[in-house]
Scaffold this motif. Structure first.
Motif, PDB file in Angstrom:
ATOM      1  N   SER A  77       0.847  -1.187   0.000  1.00 43.37           N
ATOM      2  CA  SER A  77       0.000   0.000   0.000  1.00 43.37           C
ATOM      3  C   SER A  77       0.884   1.239   0.000  1.00 43.37           C
ATOM      4  O   SER A  77       1.900   1.288   0.695  1.00 43.37           O
ATOM      5  N   TYR A  78       0.485   2.243  -0.767  1.00 43.35           N
ATOM      6  CA  TYR A  78       1.214   3.513  -0.776  1.00 43.35           C
ATOM      7  C   TYR A  78       0.773   4.423   0.375  1.00 43.35           C
ATOM      8  O   TYR A  78       1.327   5.503   0.542  1.00 43.35           O
ATOM      9  N   LEU A  79      -0.206   3.976   1.154  1.00 45.63           N
ATOM     10  CA  LEU A  79      -0.699   4.747   2.297  1.00 45.63           C
ATOM     11  C   LEU A  79      -0.977   6.195   1.889  1.00 45.63           C
ATOM     12  O   LEU A  79      -0.627   7.151   2.585  1.00 45.63           O
ATOM     13  N   THR A  80      -1.630   6.340   0.750  1.00 40.79           N
ATOM     14  CA  THR A  80      -1.786   7.649   0.110  1.00 40.79           C
ATOM     15  C   THR A  80      -2.429   8.689   1.014  1.00 40.79           C
ATOM     16  O   THR A  80      -2.030   9.862   1.010  1.00 40.79           O
ATOM     17  N   GLY A  81      -3.402   8.276   1.817  1.00 39.87           N
ATOM     18  CA  GLY A  81      -4.068   9.230   2.700  1.00 39.87           C
ATOM     19  C   GLY A  81      -3.137   9.850   3.716  1.00 39.87           C
ATOM     20  O   GLY A  81      -3.370  10.962   4.196  1.00 39.87           O
ATOM     21  N   THR A  86       1.599   7.974  -4.541  1.00 38.01           N
ATOM     22  CA  THR A  86       0.791   7.082  -5.364  1.00 38.01           C
ATOM     23  C   THR A  86       1.701   6.236  -6.246  1.00 38.01           C
ATOM     24  O   THR A  86       2.882   6.570  -6.445  1.00 38.01           O
ATOM     25  N   ASN A 221      -7.276   6.175  12.091  1.00 37.00           N
ATOM     26  CA  ASN A 221      -7.269   5.028  11.170  1.00 37.00           C
ATOM     27  C   ASN A 221      -6.327   3.945  11.689  1.00 37.00           C
ATOM     28  O   ASN A 221      -5.215   3.784  11.169  1.00 37.00           O
ATOM     29  N   TYR A 224      -5.451   1.146   7.903  1.00 38.86           N
ATOM     30  CA  TYR A 224      -5.709   1.944   6.708  1.00 38.86           C
ATOM     31  C   TYR A 224      -5.296   1.155   5.483  1.00 38.86           C
ATOM     32  O   TYR A 224      -4.154   0.686   5.393  1.00 38.86           O
ATOM     33  N   ASP A 225      -6.206   1.011   4.537  1.00 40.71           N
ATOM     34  CA  ASP A 225      -5.929   0.265   3.309  1.00 40.71           C
ATOM     35  C   ASP A 225      -5.334  -1.113   3.631  1.00 40.71           C
ATOM     36  O   ASP A 225      -4.335  -1.517   3.040  1.00 40.71           O
ATOM     37  N   ARG A 226      -5.924  -1.786   4.616  1.00 49.05           N
ATOM     38  CA  ARG A 226      -5.550  -3.149   5.048  1.00 49.05           C
ATOM     39  C   ARG A 226      -4.217  -3.190   5.798  1.00 49.05           C
ATOM     40  O   ARG A 226      -3.687  -4.264   6.068  1.00 49.05           O
TER      41      ARG A 226
END
Length: 244
Positions: A77-81, A86, A221, A224-226
């Motif tokens: 995951s890029y942990l974008t939040g 990205t 979070n 986050y994103d798994r």
């Protein structure tokens, strides 16, 4: 990924307004730099991270380097939040980590002093050696701690809380390594300019303690994103907690 403009609001506490105007670097002495790292996740556990952005900022808040790193490992995951990173950005601008670190060392003088929030963690990520690649470190978390009479001990704050309390700068997510490094330099310069004045330091501590703390990204979070964000109470990934 755009660098956020970090300027104080025009309608702020007069004391904070004064502090925001006291961030000029001091003349003489060893050169000051801030290095900041953003990481992406290589797995769902909170200890599965790898470097994906490196920024180097000098004591005049000039961005000397802002590099994106293409990880060797597969990105989970890029942990974008949190990071603002990205897949498209890293694929387009990313360079190998070895190349990025080589550029960093060429731009960081041997007598440079690194400042930042929990700066040792960034130094660890980059494999830098104190006394070899740079002269020393100054941790903002320690410089801006405040004695809390209610609990009979010191309270430590996040970079975002320090920036909000002392500079009226609100850091919004996602993060950006260059922006965080600029704020780190500004906060260090402020400390250097007031630390010998007991009244100003006392006022800074008062502001830090009085300003309401906002929840961190990880607190809001836990997953986050798994990906587990390493909140001890909410952690279920089973990875160990290691502190540098």
């Amino acid at each position: 990924q755009q660098q956020q403009q970090q300027q104080p609001s025009s309608s702020v506490n007069p004391q904070i307004q004064m502090f925001s105007q006291m961030c000029q670097p001091q003349a003489g002495g060893d050169p000051i730099f801030s290095v900041d790292v953003e990481c992406v996740a290589t797995g769902p556990q909170h200890d599965k991270r790898t470097v994906a952005q490196i920024a180097l900022v000098d004591q005049f808040e000039q961005v000397k380097l802002n590099m994106y790193v293409k990880p060797k490992e597969k990105v989970f995951s890029y942990l974008t939040g949190l990071t603002g990173l990205t897949e498209e950005l890293i694929e387009k601008k990313g360079i190998p980590l070895d190349e990025a670190i080589s550029k960093l060392k060429k731009n960081l003088p041997k007598n440079g002093v690194l400042v930042g929030q929990n700066i040792l963690k960034d130094v660890h990520w980059l494999g830098l050696e104190e006394g070899k690649d740079f002269k020393g470190m100054r941790d903002l978390a320690g410089l801006w701690r405040a004695y809390n009479k209610t609990y009979g001990g010191y309270t430590y704050f996040s970079l975002a809380h320090e920036a909000k309390s002392l500079l009226a700068v609100v850091q919004k997510e996602p993060h950006n390594a260059a922006t965080d490094a600029i704020i780190s330099v500004r906060l260090y310069n402020l400390y250097q300019n007031i630390h010998k004045n007991p009244k100003l330091i006392a006022e800074a501590e008062r502001l830090l303690l009085a300003t309401p703390m906002e929840k961190s990204f990880a607190a809001k979070n836990p997953v986050y994103d798994r990906v587990c964000m390493g909140r001890r109470k909410e952690c279920k990934c089973g990875a160990p907690f290691l502190y540098i």
